[in-house]
Design a protein around this motif. Structure first.
Motif, PDB file in Angstrom:
ATOM      1  N   ALA A 245      18.347 -14.598   9.316  1.00  0.00           N
ATOM      2  CA  ALA A 245      18.270 -15.211  10.636  1.00  0.00           C
ATOM      3  C   ALA A 245      18.566 -14.242  11.772  1.00  0.00           C
ATOM      4  N   LEU A 246      19.042 -13.031  11.441  1.00  0.00           N
ATOM      5  CA  LEU A 246      19.368 -12.069  12.496  1.00  0.00           C
ATOM      6  C   LEU A 246      18.093 -11.550  13.146  1.00  0.00           C
ATOM      7  N   PRO A 247      18.043 -11.516  14.486  1.00  0.00           N
ATOM      8  CA  PRO A 247      16.867 -10.966  15.168  1.00  0.00           C
ATOM      9  C   PRO A 247      16.621  -9.508  14.775  1.00  0.00           C
ATOM     10  N   GLY A 248      15.395  -9.198  14.412  1.00  0.00           N
ATOM     11  CA  GLY A 248      15.039  -7.822  14.081  1.00  0.00           C
ATOM     12  C   GLY A 248      15.282  -7.430  12.640  1.00  0.00           C
ATOM     13  N   VAL A 249      15.894  -8.310  11.839  1.00  0.00           N
ATOM     14  CA  VAL A 249      16.122  -8.000  10.427  1.00  0.00           C
ATOM     15  C   VAL A 249      15.015  -8.635   9.602  1.00  0.00           C
ATOM     16  N   PHE A 250      14.339  -7.828   8.794  1.00  0.00           N
ATOM     17  CA  PHE A 250      13.254  -8.326   7.948  1.00  0.00           C
ATOM     18  C   PHE A 250      13.614  -8.084   6.492  1.00  0.00           C
ATOM     19  N   ILE A 251      13.659  -9.175   5.733  1.00  0.00           N
ATOM     20  CA  ILE A 251      13.913  -9.090   4.297  1.00  0.00           C
ATOM     21  C   ILE A 251      12.647  -9.524   3.579  1.00  0.00           C
ATOM     22  N   PRO A 252      11.970  -8.621   2.877  1.00  0.00           N
ATOM     23  CA  PRO A 252      10.700  -8.967   2.233  1.00  0.00           C
ATOM     24  C   PRO A 252      10.884  -9.996   1.129  1.00  0.00           C
ATOM     25  N   GLU A 253       9.821 -10.663   0.798  1.00  0.00           N
ATOM     26  CA  GLU A 253       9.885 -11.764  -0.164  1.00  0.00           C
ATOM     27  C   GLU A 253      10.361 -11.300  -1.536  1.00  0.00           C
ATOM     28  N   HIS A 254       9.969 -10.108  -1.957  1.00  0.00           N
ATOM     29  CA  HIS A 254      10.383  -9.654  -3.288  1.00  0.00           C
ATOM     30  C   HIS A 254      11.896  -9.440  -3.357  1.00  0.00           C
ATOM     31  N   VAL A 255      12.522  -9.065  -2.223  1.00  0.00           N
ATOM     32  CA  VAL A 255      13.975  -8.922  -2.203  1.00  0.00           C
ATOM     33  C   VAL A 255      14.639 -10.299  -2.212  1.00  0.00           C
ATOM     34  N   VAL A 256      14.086 -11.237  -1.455  1.00  0.00           N
ATOM     35  CA  VAL A 256      14.619 -12.605  -1.446  1.00  0.00           C
ATOM     36  C   VAL A 256      14.579 -13.190  -2.857  1.00  0.00           C
ATOM     37  N   LYS A 257      13.445 -13.037  -3.550  1.00  0.00           N
ATOM     38  CA  LYS A 257      13.317 -13.570  -4.904  1.00  0.00           C
ATOM     39  C   LYS A 257      14.293 -12.879  -5.859  1.00  0.00           C
ATOM     40  N   ARG A 258      14.455 -11.597  -5.682  1.00  0.00           N
ATOM     41  CA  ARG A 258      15.374 -10.847  -6.553  1.00  0.00           C
ATOM     42  C   ARG A 258      16.795 -11.360  -6.395  1.00  0.00           C
ATOM     43  N   MET A 259      17.230 -11.553  -5.144  1.00  0.00           N
ATOM     44  CA  MET A 259      18.608 -11.971  -4.929  1.00  0.00           C
ATOM     45  C   MET A 259      18.814 -13.439  -5.304  1.00  0.00           C
ATOM     46  N   ARG A 260      17.815 -14.256  -5.114  1.00  0.00           N
ATOM     47  CA  ARG A 260      17.939 -15.671  -5.510  1.00  0.00           C
ATOM     48  C   ARG A 260      17.811 -15.853  -7.018  1.00  0.00           C
ATOM     49  N   GLY A 261      17.312 -14.828  -7.695  1.00  0.00           N
ATOM     50  CA  GLY A 261      17.082 -14.948  -9.127  1.00  0.00           C
ATOM     51  C   GLY A 261      18.256 -14.572  -9.995  1.00  0.00           C
ATOM     52  N   VAL A 262      19.387 -14.215  -9.389  1.00  0.00           N
ATOM     53  CA  VAL A 262      20.575 -13.879 -10.174  1.00  0.00           C
ATOM     54  C   VAL A 262      21.650 -14.938  -9.949  1.00  0.00           C
ATOM     55  N   PRO A 263      22.505 -15.159 -10.925  1.00  0.00           N
ATOM     56  CA  PRO A 263      23.600 -16.122 -10.745  1.00  0.00           C
ATOM     57  C   PRO A 263      24.504 -15.711  -9.585  1.00  0.00           C
ATOM     58  N   GLU A 264      25.120 -16.677  -8.959  1.00  0.00           N
ATOM     59  CA  GLU A 264      25.966 -16.415  -7.796  1.00  0.00           C
ATOM     60  C   GLU A 264      27.054 -15.395  -8.115  1.00  0.00           C
ATOM     61  N   ASP A 265      27.619 -15.474  -9.332  1.00  0.00           N
ATOM     62  CA  ASP A 265      28.703 -14.554  -9.661  1.00  0.00           C
ATOM     63  C   ASP A 265      28.208 -13.143  -9.978  1.00  0.00           C
ATOM     64  N   GLN A 266      26.894 -12.936 -10.002  1.00  0.00           N
ATOM     65  CA  GLN A 266      26.324 -11.616 -10.234  1.00  0.00           C
ATOM     66  C   GLN A 266      25.702 -11.011  -8.977  1.00  0.00           C
ATOM     67  N   MET A 267      25.802 -11.727  -7.849  1.00  0.00           N
ATOM     68  CA  MET A 267      25.105 -11.273  -6.646  1.00  0.00           C
ATOM     69  C   MET A 267      25.701  -9.984  -6.077  1.00  0.00           C
ATOM     70  N   GLU A 268      27.008  -9.825  -6.175  1.00  0.00           N
ATOM     71  CA  GLU A 268      27.608  -8.596  -5.663  1.00  0.00           C
ATOM     72  C   GLU A 268      27.125  -7.389  -6.456  1.00  0.00           C
ATOM     73  N   HIS A 269      27.034  -7.543  -7.765  1.00  0.00           N
ATOM     74  CA  HIS A 269      26.516  -6.450  -8.595  1.00  0.00           C
ATOM     75  C   HIS A 269      25.074  -6.140  -8.224  1.00  0.00           C
ATOM     76  N   GLU A 270      24.263  -7.170  -8.042  1.00  0.00           N
ATOM     77  CA  GLU A 270      22.857  -6.973  -7.699  1.00  0.00           C
ATOM     78  C   GLU A 270      22.715  -6.367  -6.306  1.00  0.00           C
ATOM     79  N   ALA A 271      23.588  -6.786  -5.394  1.00  0.00           N
ATOM     80  CA  ALA A 271      23.583  -6.218  -4.046  1.00  0.00           C
ATOM     81  C   ALA A 271      23.868  -4.726  -4.093  1.00  0.00           C
ATOM     82  N   MET A 272      24.807  -4.337  -4.948  1.00  0.00           N
ATOM     83  CA  MET A 272      25.144  -2.925  -5.109  1.00  0.00           C
ATOM     84  C   MET A 272      23.946  -2.146  -5.646  1.00  0.00           C
ATOM     85  N   GLU A 273      23.279  -2.712  -6.647  1.00  0.00           N
ATOM     86  CA  GLU A 273      22.123  -2.046  -7.234  1.00  0.00           C
ATOM     87  C   GLU A 273      20.990  -1.913  -6.223  1.00  0.00           C
TER      88      GLU A 273
END
Length: 345
Positions: A245-273
């Motif tokens: 929702a931040l103005p000027g920030v673009f997150i492509p669909e493949h990144v959105v799907k990647r982050m939504r595709g991991v369990p909540e407790d694994q999101m920090e690890h995936e964010a790091m990767e």
């Protein structure tokens, strides 16, 4: 640093550690530190101590999001006390040209080596929307003003300074913002005004940066400035929604799907990767000179993500010599025809 025009005083070989890292061809790392909502420096000093070996400098934000926090100059002094080099942000929102020039002089007198000129967020987006905005200048005009003070040793009133200030002048840019085809030209406008280095908004789409940097190289701007790309973690689904929702920030669909595709407790690890992969990809793009890591509230993120991205600790006293010395001309060698009336858009 060389300058083809006569300067008010000889320029230092390096303004500070950040400039030295960039000017000698190293891959620079900066981080963002948000001042506290309170009258204490303890938090800033704690973060600085934790990150000191991993970064070349840290930004102290100036009323980010039009929210009241401790001043940028106080935070910058706290960083220096903790032996971390500050990048002091200057926002045009709250001060007129008299106050901005006064604070610019004060920053140099206090030996703050880096400044970042921004227009600033409008008060209507902050915690006190009834506040009156100033916006006497925009970011381009502030850049031009800083360059005039430093290189011509005079105020905008044309009065001479007894001692000229000295700092490495920075600005911001956003490769993802529309219209993308004009972003490189906008970068050039800021270089002409006085910018020597740039930090960008969050980068989640590397191909956009590749296209942007191709335009930058086509215009020869990569030889006139240093560019640090903004990176950071998508730590949770809530963070994903916030960043999207931040103005000027673009997150492509493949990144959105990647982050939504991991369990909540694994999101920090995936964010790091994800972030470490992004840093590695950015390092391969010609003209990218470093990264600006935005991970407020996650102190352990920066050392870990830099380790994963194969970016080592900083060697401030003796940075590794590059195979080829890279130097950028000082923007002050080009006079600005628009003077203090340039527009930042």
């Amino acid at each position: 640093m060389t300058n083809s025009s006569a300067a008010a005083k000889p320029e230092p070989e390096y303004f500070g550690r950040l400039h030295r890292r960039l000017a000698t061809g190293g891959f620079a790392v900066t981080a963002e530190v948000v001042p506290p909502r309170g009258a204490t420096l303890n938090g800033i000093k704690r973060i600085a101590t934790h990150l000191r070996e991993w970064i070349d400098a840290a930004n102290i934000t100036d009323g980010q999001g039009a929210v009241t926090r401790m001043s940028s100059w106080a935070g910058s002094l706290a960083l220096m006390q903790a032996e971390v080099e500050p990048v002091m942000q200057f926002s045009c929102r709250d001060r007129n040209r008299i106050a901005l020039q006064a604070d610019l002089l004060g920053a140099s007198a206090l030996k703050i080596p880096n400044i970042l000129c921004i227009t600033g967020d409008h008060p209507r987006f902050g915690d006190q929307p009834e506040a009156k905005p100033v916006f006497d200048f925009d970011s381009v005009q502030l850049l031009w003003t800083a360059r005039t003070l430093r290189n011509e040793k005079r105020l905008l009133s044309d009065k001479k300074l007894s001692v000229a200030p000295s700092w490495f002048i920075g600005a911001v840019e956003n490769p993802s913002a529309a219209p993308q085809r004009f972003r490189a030209e906008r970068l050039g406008k800021k270089i002409a005004a006085g910018a020597q280095f740039f930090q960008t908004q969050f980068v989640f789409d590397v191909p956009i940066v590749e296209r942007f940097m191709q335009q930058v190289r086509d215009l020869g701007l990569d030889k006139r400035c240093y560019i640090l790309c903004g990176v950071g973690p998508i730590r949770s689904l809530r963070a994903l929604e916030f960043l999207s929702a931040l103005p000027g920030v673009f997150i492509p669909e493949h990144v959105v799907k990647r982050m939504r595709g991991v369990p909540e407790d694994q999101m920090e690890h995936e964010a790091m990767e994800l972030c470490s992969e992004t840093i590695q990809q950015l390092r391969e793009i010609p003209g990218i000179n470093g990264v600006h890591i935005i991970a407020s509230g996650w102190d352990d993120f920066i050392p870990e993500v830099l380790t994963r991205a194969n970016v080592g600790k900083r060697q401030h006293d003796d940075p590794a010599a590059p195979s080829e010395h890279v130097e950028r001309p000082t923007p002050a060698s080009t006079s600005s025809s628009s003077g203090g009336q340039a527009s930042a858009n």
